[in-house]
Design a protein around this motif. Structure first.
Motif, PDB file in Angstrom:
ATOM      1  N   LEU A 146      -9.298  31.061  15.757  1.00 26.39           N
ATOM      2  CA  LEU A 146     -10.240  30.497  14.798  1.00 26.39           C
ATOM      3  C   LEU A 146      -9.679  29.292  14.057  1.00 26.39           C
ATOM      4  O   LEU A 146     -10.420  28.390  13.679  1.00 26.39           O
ATOM      5  CB  LEU A 146     -10.641  31.573  13.785  1.00 26.39           C
ATOM      6  CG  LEU A 146     -11.124  32.899  14.383  1.00 26.39           C
ATOM      7  CD1 LEU A 146     -11.309  33.939  13.287  1.00 26.39           C
ATOM      8  CD2 LEU A 146     -12.402  32.688  15.160  1.00 26.39           C
ATOM      9  N   ARG A 147      -8.385  29.320  13.817  1.00 24.10           N
ATOM     10  CA  ARG A 147      -7.728  28.242  13.059  1.00 24.10           C
ATOM     11  C   ARG A 147      -6.498  27.818  13.842  1.00 24.10           C
ATOM     12  O   ARG A 147      -5.476  28.493  13.814  1.00 24.10           O
ATOM     13  CB  ARG A 147      -7.348  28.725  11.661  1.00 24.10           C
ATOM     14  CG  ARG A 147      -8.549  29.056  10.799  1.00 24.10           C
ATOM     15  CD  ARG A 147      -8.132  29.660   9.468  1.00 24.10           C
ATOM     16  NE  ARG A 147      -7.480  30.959   9.671  1.00 24.10           N
ATOM     17  CZ  ARG A 147      -8.141  32.091   9.843  1.00 24.10           C
ATOM     18  NH1 ARG A 147      -9.454  32.102   9.860  1.00 24.10           N
ATOM     19  NH2 ARG A 147      -7.481  33.222  10.005  1.00 24.10           N
ATOM     20  N   THR A 148      -6.598  26.685  14.518  1.00 21.82           N
ATOM     21  CA  THR A 148      -5.538  26.280  15.431  1.00 21.82           C
ATOM     22  C   THR A 148      -4.365  25.642  14.701  1.00 21.82           C
ATOM     23  O   THR A 148      -4.448  25.288  13.526  1.00 21.82           O
ATOM     24  CB  THR A 148      -6.091  25.309  16.487  1.00 21.82           C
ATOM     25  OG1 THR A 148      -5.121  25.122  17.510  1.00 21.82           O
ATOM     26  CG2 THR A 148      -6.421  23.962  15.856  1.00 21.82           C
ATOM     27  N   ALA A 160      -9.015  31.525  21.690  1.00 18.94           N
ATOM     28  CA  ALA A 160     -10.409  31.192  21.424  1.00 18.94           C
ATOM     29  C   ALA A 160     -11.273  31.477  22.651  1.00 18.94           C
ATOM     30  O   ALA A 160     -12.385  32.001  22.538  1.00 18.94           O
ATOM     31  CB  ALA A 160     -10.533  29.732  21.012  1.00 18.94           C
ATOM     32  N   ALA A 161     -10.758  31.134  23.831  1.00 20.48           N
ATOM     33  CA  ALA A 161     -11.505  31.399  25.061  1.00 20.48           C
ATOM     34  C   ALA A 161     -11.668  32.903  25.285  1.00 20.48           C
ATOM     35  O   ALA A 161     -12.728  33.360  25.738  1.00 20.48           O
ATOM     36  CB  ALA A 161     -10.795  30.756  26.245  1.00 20.48           C
ATOM     37  N   LEU A 162     -10.645  33.673  24.962  1.00 20.42           N
ATOM     38  CA  LEU A 162     -10.739  35.127  25.097  1.00 20.42           C
ATOM     39  C   LEU A 162     -11.811  35.678  24.162  1.00 20.42           C
ATOM     40  O   LEU A 162     -12.587  36.574  24.539  1.00 20.42           O
ATOM     41  CB  LEU A 162      -9.384  35.771  24.793  1.00 20.42           C
ATOM     42  CG  LEU A 162      -9.311  37.294  24.883  1.00 20.42           C
ATOM     43  CD1 LEU A 162      -9.674  37.784  26.277  1.00 20.42           C
ATOM     44  CD2 LEU A 162      -7.919  37.777  24.481  1.00 20.42           C
ATOM     45  N   GLY A 228     -17.544  43.677  19.801  1.00 20.47           N
ATOM     46  CA  GLY A 228     -17.903  42.278  19.967  1.00 20.47           C
ATOM     47  C   GLY A 228     -17.599  41.409  18.772  1.00 20.47           C
ATOM     48  O   GLY A 228     -17.806  40.195  18.822  1.00 20.47           O
ATOM     49  N   ARG A 229     -17.075  41.996  17.694  1.00 25.54           N
ATOM     50  CA  ARG A 229     -16.748  41.237  16.491  1.00 25.54           C
ATOM     51  C   ARG A 229     -15.250  41.020  16.392  1.00 25.54           C
ATOM     52  O   ARG A 229     -14.456  41.832  16.849  1.00 25.54           O
ATOM     53  CB  ARG A 229     -17.227  41.984  15.240  1.00 25.54           C
ATOM     54  CG  ARG A 229     -18.657  42.473  15.326  1.00 25.54           C
ATOM     55  CD  ARG A 229     -19.658  41.334  15.301  1.00 25.54           C
ATOM     56  NE  ARG A 229     -21.014  41.790  15.596  1.00 25.54           N
ATOM     57  CZ  ARG A 229     -22.094  41.040  15.428  1.00 25.54           C
ATOM     58  NH1 ARG A 229     -21.995  39.820  14.952  1.00 25.54           N
ATOM     59  NH2 ARG A 229     -23.281  41.514  15.737  1.00 25.54           N
ATOM     60  N   PHE A 230     -14.860  39.917  15.782  1.00 26.08           N
ATOM     61  CA  PHE A 230     -13.443  39.647  15.540  1.00 26.08           C
ATOM     62  C   PHE A 230     -12.989  40.490  14.357  1.00 26.08           C
ATOM     63  O   PHE A 230     -13.571  40.422  13.268  1.00 26.08           O
ATOM     64  CB  PHE A 230     -13.230  38.158  15.243  1.00 26.08           C
ATOM     65  CG  PHE A 230     -11.801  37.816  14.934  1.00 26.08           C
ATOM     66  CD1 PHE A 230     -10.892  37.557  15.954  1.00 26.08           C
ATOM     67  CD2 PHE A 230     -11.360  37.726  13.620  1.00 26.08           C
ATOM     68  CE1 PHE A 230      -9.582  37.235  15.671  1.00 26.08           C
ATOM     69  CE2 PHE A 230     -10.045  37.406  13.332  1.00 26.08           C
ATOM     70  CZ  PHE A 230      -9.152  37.159  14.357  1.00 26.08           C
ATOM     71  N   ARG A 256     -18.248  36.211  14.634  1.00 23.28           N
ATOM     72  CA  ARG A 256     -18.340  35.674  15.986  1.00 23.28           C
ATOM     73  C   ARG A 256     -18.131  34.172  15.914  1.00 23.28           C
ATOM     74  O   ARG A 256     -18.246  33.557  14.853  1.00 23.28           O
ATOM     75  CB  ARG A 256     -19.711  35.984  16.603  1.00 23.28           C
ATOM     76  CG  ARG A 256     -19.985  37.465  16.771  1.00 23.28           C
ATOM     77  CD  ARG A 256     -21.401  37.735  17.222  1.00 23.28           C
ATOM     78  NE  ARG A 256     -21.663  37.190  18.556  1.00 23.28           N
ATOM     79  CZ  ARG A 256     -22.868  37.171  19.126  1.00 23.28           C
ATOM     80  NH1 ARG A 256     -23.910  37.639  18.471  1.00 23.28           N
ATOM     81  NH2 ARG A 256     -23.030  36.684  20.336  1.00 23.28           N
ATOM     82  N   LEU A 257     -17.815  33.549  17.059  1.00 22.48           N
ATOM     83  CA  LEU A 257     -17.601  32.112  17.096  1.00 22.48           C
ATOM     84  C   LEU A 257     -18.921  31.380  16.902  1.00 22.48           C
ATOM     85  O   LEU A 257     -19.916  31.684  17.554  1.00 22.48           O
ATOM     86  CB  LEU A 257     -16.999  31.693  18.446  1.00 22.48           C
ATOM     87  CG  LEU A 257     -15.533  32.040  18.704  1.00 22.48           C
ATOM     88  CD1 LEU A 257     -15.156  31.613  20.121  1.00 22.48           C
ATOM     89  CD2 LEU A 257     -14.620  31.362  17.698  1.00 22.48           C
ATOM     90  N   HIS A 258     -18.928  30.394  16.003  1.00 23.46           N
ATOM     91  CA  HIS A 258     -20.109  29.571  15.766  1.00 23.46           C
ATOM     92  C   HIS A 258     -19.668  28.148  15.438  1.00 23.46           C
ATOM     93  O   HIS A 258     -18.596  27.939  14.863  1.00 23.46           O
ATOM     94  CB  HIS A 258     -20.934  30.077  14.567  1.00 23.46           C
ATOM     95  CG  HIS A 258     -21.448  31.467  14.706  1.00 23.46           C
ATOM     96  ND1 HIS A 258     -22.570  31.773  15.437  1.00 23.46           N
ATOM     97  CD2 HIS A 258     -21.001  32.639  14.204  1.00 23.46           C
ATOM     98  CE1 HIS A 258     -22.796  33.077  15.380  1.00 23.46           C
ATOM     99  NE2 HIS A 258     -21.856  33.629  14.632  1.00 23.46           N
TER     100      HIS A 258
END
Length: 269
Positions: A146-148, A160-162, A228-230, A256-258
């Motif tokens: 989430l935070r690179t 992130a891809a995972l 399905g949630r981080f 989730r990613l947005h």
């Protein structure tokens, strides 16, 4: 408490993977440990069996689908159908430099291990779980998803891809009784994290017991509504989240990613 669970833990020869494998065995689970060499797995297998739990060591490079498929078959032949899989095997950027200065082969090795590895494991285990109508998968993910950090481009890209792969699979799997989770342990002291430049001199590590408790909660089916949630085991009380906030989290499509819109007029908002 005794877990009536048969589990597979990847990257189990040392660090967090070994801790998870030994913890599950101590809770009464049968545990298959997967690593690159049989020799590296001997100590953890001995520790598992010392608890009285059943265990087996299976050898595979997680980036090799045929080897993974064979290893899963061996694990299930010895212990029975897998109820729980923990995708822990992973690599980190060891050069700690910006992307354009990295060694290309090492960069891709990190991405492949952290993304292709779980994908291969999932391909090997999901059909059986779906046929049985039950199963749980934990991906050991990271806040880097989430935070690179510019010096960890391969690791953050892979995580992130995972997370996105899990996002694509979790809903359809849950409808058929298989629950998939991405869980970050936070900065837990291991051989890998202790060697990272960003953690040099760090003393306030997250408590490893929190990720162990989170994996147990998943195995017991206490947090299926959060599939399905981080989840951040170092900070979240995931059992409390599942009991008190799961409906709210789902309604707001949280964790989730947005893309974050740049304003109310953003067509991608």
């Amino acid at each position: 408490m005794t877990l009536g669970t048969t589990a597979l833990v990847t990257g189990a020869a040392r660090g967090l993977g070994r801790s998870i494998a030994e913890h599950l065995a101590g809770q009464g689970a049968s545990v298959a440990v997967l690593g690159r060499t049989a020799e590296s797995l001997e100590p953890v297998l001995a520790a598992i069996r010392a608890t009285g739990a059943r265990g087996i060591a299976v050898v595979a490079d997680v980036t090799d689908l045929s080897a993974v498929t064979a290893a899963v078959a061996d694990a299930e032949a010895a212990l029975g159908p897998l109820d729980l899989v923990v995708n822990n095997a992973g690599l980190i950027d060891d050069s700690e430099v910006p992307f354009w200065e990295t060694d290309p082969d090492r960069w891709w090795a990190v991405v492949e291990t952290n993304l292709r590895g779980p994908a291969n494991i999932d391909r090997a285990v999901i059909p059986g779980m779906l046929a049985r109508g039950r199963g749980r998968i934990v991906n050991i993910n990271s806040g880097f998803a989430l935070r690179t950090d510019p010096n960890y481009s391969a690791y953050s890209t892979s995580k992130a891809a995972l997370l996105r792969l899990s996002d694509a699979m979790a809903g359809p799997l849950a409808e058929r009784g298989v629950y998939l989770f991405d869980v970050s342990p936070g900065a837990v002291a291991t051989d890998m994290t202790a060697g990272m430049a960003m953690f040099e001199g760090k003393s306030d590590w997250y408590d490893k017991q929190r990720i162990l408790a989170a994996v147990t909660a998943v195995a017991e089916g206490k947090v299926d509504t959060l599939a399905g949630r981080f989840l951040h085991a170092g900070k979240d009380d995931i059992v409390k989240l599942a009991a008190e906030r799961a409906d709210d989290i789902a309604e707001r499509d949280a964790r989730r990613l947005h893309l974050r819109p740049y304003g109310d007029d953003d067509p991608e908002g």
